[in-house]
Every structure is written in C-alpha cells, then in structure tokens.
Design an enzyme around this catalytic site. Structure first.
Site, PDB file in Angstrom:
ATOM      1  CG  HIS A  15      -0.287  -0.194   2.539  1.00 17.29           C
ATOM      2  ND1 HIS A  15       0.133   0.827   3.094  1.00 17.29           N
ATOM      3  CD2 HIS A  15      -0.060  -1.365   3.191  1.00 17.29           C
ATOM      4  CE1 HIS A  15       0.591   0.330   4.315  1.00 17.29           C
ATOM      5  NE2 HIS A  15       0.534  -0.927   4.524  1.00 17.29           N
ATOM      6  CB  ALA A  16       0.309   4.935   0.601  1.00 21.77           C
TER       7      ALA A  16
END
Length: 88
Positions: A15-16
C-alpha cells in the site's frame, strides 16, 4: 543484470507506506530498477507505479536491476521485503 523473485510478506500488501519505502530506497541507487508482476512492469523509483501494481500478501514480484550498483540494490531491496517493510 540482477533478477530476484521477492514475495510480499506483510499482511497488508504493498500500500502507500511500503510503496514509498520501495521508491525512496530505489532512488538511492543509480541502477534502473523494475518491478514486474504478471504482464505489468513498473519503475521501482515511482511511488504511484509501485502502488499501481496492486501487490497483495504472498504476491511474488520479479525485481530486475541493471546498473553500476545493481548487486547492492538487490541486496537492500531483498532485505526490505524480508523485513515486511517493518510493519509487523
């Protein structure tokens, strides 16, 4: 050229935060670093590209590194994946 198959070991996948860590780490090296999964390949130095891979838990990614510091880059990235991006 160095090529490694690395497995996403953290439960949340890429994810980020892990994408940012991969991109920041990759940008420390002169070598060209590409991450591939299925038919898609992205520049590992691009946060958005890495996020766009959509790599979930247990996904195997192929990392291809070509350049003057390819061996060191491969080792550092492998350690990053093995540490589960320090999330667990």
């Amino acid at each position: 050229m160095v090529e490694k198959i690395l497995t996403v070991q953290n439960r949340a996948g890429i994810h980020a935060r892990p994408a940012a860590i991969i991109a920041q780490t990759s940008n420390k090296f002169q070598s060209e670093i590409t991450i591939s999964h299925d038919d898609a390949s992205v520049n590992a130095k691009s946060i958005m590209g890495v996020i766009a891979m959509g790599a979930g838990y247990n996904t195997q990614l192929t990392i291809t590194i070509e350049g003057p510091d390819e061996t060191e880059a491969a080792s550092v990235l492998e350690d990053l994946f093995n540490s589960k991006f320090e999330e667990e």
